[in-house]
Design an enzyme around this catalytic site. Structure first.
Site, PDB file in Angstrom:
ATOM      1  N   LYS A  20       0.833  -1.207   0.000  1.00 25.42           N
ATOM      2  CA  LYS A  20       0.000   0.000   0.000  1.00 25.42           C
ATOM      3  C   LYS A  20       0.872   1.264   0.000  1.00 25.42           C
ATOM      4  O   LYS A  20       1.967   1.255   0.567  1.00 25.42           O
ATOM      5  CB  LYS A  20      -0.821  -0.066   1.295  1.00 25.42           C
ATOM      6  CG  LYS A  20      -1.699   1.087   1.603  1.00 25.42           C
ATOM      7  CD  LYS A  20      -2.281   0.877   3.011  1.00 25.42           C
ATOM      8  CE  LYS A  20      -2.976   2.122   3.483  1.00 25.42           C
ATOM      9  NZ  LYS A  20      -2.090   3.281   3.623  1.00 25.42           N
ATOM     10  N   LYS A  25       7.358   0.919   1.518  1.00 28.05           N
ATOM     11  CA  LYS A  25       8.019   0.162   0.427  1.00 28.05           C
ATOM     12  C   LYS A  25       9.376   0.760   0.068  1.00 28.05           C
ATOM     13  O   LYS A  25      10.371   0.066  -0.019  1.00 28.05           O
ATOM     14  CB  LYS A  25       7.181   0.198  -0.862  1.00 28.05           C
ATOM     15  CG  LYS A  25       5.885  -0.535  -0.823  1.00 28.05           C
ATOM     16  CD  LYS A  25       5.158  -0.427  -2.150  1.00 28.05           C
ATOM     17  CE  LYS A  25       4.759   0.993  -2.514  1.00 28.05           C
ATOM     18  NZ  LYS A  25       3.852   1.627  -1.583  1.00 28.05           N
ATOM     19  N   LYS A  51       5.223   8.425  -7.829  1.00 24.02           N
ATOM     20  CA  LYS A  51       5.743   9.372  -6.822  1.00 24.02           C
ATOM     21  C   LYS A  51       7.230   9.659  -7.053  1.00 24.02           C
ATOM     22  O   LYS A  51       7.761  10.666  -6.608  1.00 24.02           O
ATOM     23  CB  LYS A  51       5.559   8.766  -5.421  1.00 24.02           C
ATOM     24  CG  LYS A  51       4.587   9.549  -4.557  1.00 24.02           C
ATOM     25  CD  LYS A  51       4.721   9.278  -3.069  1.00 24.02           C
ATOM     26  CE  LYS A  51       4.526   7.854  -2.618  1.00 24.02           C
ATOM     27  NZ  LYS A  51       4.928   7.607  -1.227  1.00 24.02           N
ATOM     28  N   ASP A 139      -1.368  -0.139  -4.473  1.00 24.63           N
ATOM     29  CA  ASP A 139      -2.766   0.142  -4.119  1.00 24.63           C
ATOM     30  C   ASP A 139      -3.700  -0.309  -5.234  1.00 24.63           C
ATOM     31  O   ASP A 139      -4.771  -0.831  -4.982  1.00 24.63           O
ATOM     32  CB  ASP A 139      -2.987   1.635  -3.902  1.00 24.63           C
ATOM     33  CG  ASP A 139      -2.195   2.149  -2.735  1.00 24.63           C
ATOM     34  OD1 ASP A 139      -2.783   2.378  -1.680  1.00 24.63           O
ATOM     35  OD2 ASP A 139      -0.982   2.304  -2.892  1.00 24.63           O
TER      36      ASP A 139
HETATM   37  P1  ADP Z   1       5.897   3.968   0.401  1.00 24.35           P
HETATM   38  O1  ADP Z   1       7.099   3.852  -0.439  1.00 24.35           O
HETATM   39  O2  ADP Z   1       5.256   2.644   0.690  1.00 24.35           O
HETATM   40  O3  ADP Z   1       4.895   4.952  -0.135  1.00 24.35           O
HETATM   41  P2  ADP Z   1       7.727   5.160   2.286  1.00 24.35           P
HETATM   42  O4  ADP Z   1       8.798   4.127   2.314  1.00 24.35           O
HETATM   43  O5  ADP Z   1       7.981   6.393   1.498  1.00 24.35           O
HETATM   44  O6  ADP Z   1       6.334   4.529   1.833  1.00 24.35           O
HETATM   45  O7  ADP Z   1       7.423   5.499   3.813  1.00 24.35           O
HETATM   46  C1  ADP Z   1       6.741   6.660   4.217  1.00 24.35           C
HETATM   47  C2  ADP Z   1       7.479   7.270   5.398  1.00 24.35           C
HETATM   48  O8  ADP Z   1       7.317   6.426   6.529  1.00 24.35           O
HETATM   49  C3  ADP Z   1       8.964   7.409   5.141  1.00 24.35           C
HETATM   50  O9  ADP Z   1       9.280   8.732   4.863  1.00 24.35           O
HETATM   51  C4  ADP Z   1       9.639   6.954   6.424  1.00 24.35           C
HETATM   52  O10 ADP Z   1      10.163   8.058   7.127  1.00 24.35           O
HETATM   53  C5  ADP Z   1       8.515   6.393   7.284  1.00 24.35           C
HETATM   54  N1  ADP Z   1       8.783   5.017   7.685  1.00 24.35           N
HETATM   55  C6  ADP Z   1       8.653   3.911   6.927  1.00 24.35           C
HETATM   56  N2  ADP Z   1       8.934   2.803   7.639  1.00 24.35           N
HETATM   57  C7  ADP Z   1       9.249   3.225   8.891  1.00 24.35           C
HETATM   58  C8  ADP Z   1       9.630   2.560  10.114  1.00 24.35           C
HETATM   59  N3  ADP Z   1       9.729   1.218  10.203  1.00 24.35           N
HETATM   60  N4  ADP Z   1       9.907   3.333  11.210  1.00 24.35           N
HETATM   61  C9  ADP Z   1       9.794   4.660  11.141  1.00 24.35           C
HETATM   62  N5  ADP Z   1       9.425   5.347  10.027  1.00 24.35           N
HETATM   63  C10 ADP Z   1       9.157   4.646   8.917  1.00 24.35           C
HETATM   64 MG    MG Z   2       7.484   4.774  -2.263  1.00 30.24          MG
END
Ligand code: ADP
Ligand code: MG
Length: 298
Positions: A20, A25, A51, A139
């Site tokens: 999601k 990710k 993104k 998603d």
């Molecule tokens: P996605 O790629 O799934 O959209 P992201 O990897 O960009 O999500 O994560 C969103 C935010 O959540 C990141 O900027 C990161 O700072 C935070 N984050 C992700 N995993 C963790 C974790 N295990 N502990 C703390 N913060 C996290």
């Molecule tokens: Mg991402």
């Protein structure tokens, strides 16, 4: 780094990380890429999310140009490897597929165009890539986003989830796509779930039970940890900055597991009712069980 010879060029491991939006990710993919690089592997990280931020932590916090942008500027024929690939720390090759403007065109199809362009450029051979990590938006499992699975670009799938309903829902949906596509793509399989914690009550139990019903396993539990944001704020990753921390060891363990994992399975996706039941078993406080029971009955 593994050398490649002209005669016996090994095919790289092709891993996709789905989940999601906002679940973690890109954080997981960039930290695992770093951990694999520390283990001596030549890694290519391919962001497949409009993104376009998968590679930022490995590129000094800067968003890199996408393959689709470059194709738009130069045409597919005029594309060069250095237009779309940046060599990041640890020799990690960074790529962003990019996507169309919101509301225009199919983002998934854009991802395929980008992946085909990388093939035509011969980037795997050029850099001697051992492992490709695809970071894919999960998603919407429309034909376009499932395409990397169908065309054999990614063969080993990992699903990032927390114990929250919408994250599990997305992971379950992607599992449906894997199950369906495995009929025509025999090498495709689910490597496991990555629990990226949100500190939700009974999260470990919820995700373990979900994994069991899905016919897979939880391969790592990444806790909610400020160290991730601290490294992110320095435009870096835990394996490069804090390899000896507890979290550094979690990422190293996950990277090793992914490199060695032979246990790929065809998932058994849950029905909506079964998914809600998993949550209801563990949601005995805050009136959450009542809300879930209502939702399940509707
Ligand atoms: P996605 O790629 O799934 O959209 P992201 O990897 O960009 O999500 O994560 C969103 C935010 O959540 C990141 O900027 C990161 O700072 C935070 N984050 C992700 N995993 C963790 C974790 N295990 N502990 C703390 N913060 C996290
Ligand atoms: Mg991402």
């Amino acid at each position: 780094m593994t050398a490649t010879s002209k005669n016996a060029e090994p095919s790289p491991k092709k891993i996709a990380i789905y989940g999601k939006g906002g679940i973690g990710k890109s954080t997981t993919a960039s930290n695992v890429a770093a951990a694999m690089a520390v283990l001596g592997k030549r890694v290519m990280l391919v962001g497949c999310d409009p993104k376009q931020d998968s590679t930022m932590n490995l590129n000094h916090g800067v968003q890199m140009p996408s393959v689709l942008e470059r194709i738009f500027e130069r045409g597919a024929k005029g594309l060069r490897i250095e237009d779309v690939c940046i060599e990041g720390p640890g020799g990690i090759i960074l790529v962003e597929s990019g996507g169309p403007e919101p509301g225009v065109g199919c983002a998934g199809r854009g991802v395929m165009t980008a992946l085909q362009a990388l093939d035509e450029l011969g980037v795997v051979k050029h850099f001697g890539i051992d492992v490709i990590l695809y970071d894919v938006l999960g998603d919407v499992v429309c034909g376009g986003f499932a395409m990397p699975l169908r065309k054999g670009y990614a063969q080993e799938i990992y699903l990032v989830t927390s114990g929250e309903l919408m994250a599990l829902y997305a992971a379950n949906n992607i599992s449906k796509a894997i199950e369906r596509l495995s009929a025509t793509s025999p090498r495709l399989g689910l490597g496991g779930l990555i629990l990226n914690g949100r500190s939700v009550k009974s999260e470990v139990e919820i995700v373990n039970e979900f994994a069991e019903q899905l016919h897979t396993r939880v391969v790592a539990h990444i806790p909610r940890d400020r160290l991730i944001q601290q490294c992110e704020a320095r435009n870096s990753t835990v394996p490069f900055d804090e390899p000896d921390s507890a979290l550094g060891r979690v990422y190293a363990g996950l990277a090793t597991l992914m490199l060695e994992n032979q246990d790929l399975r065809i998932p058994h996706p849950l029905s909506r009712r079964e998914l809600l039941d998993v949550l209801a078993h563990h949601a005995s406080v805050d009136g959450a069980s009542d809300r879930l029971a209502e939702a399940a009955a509707s």
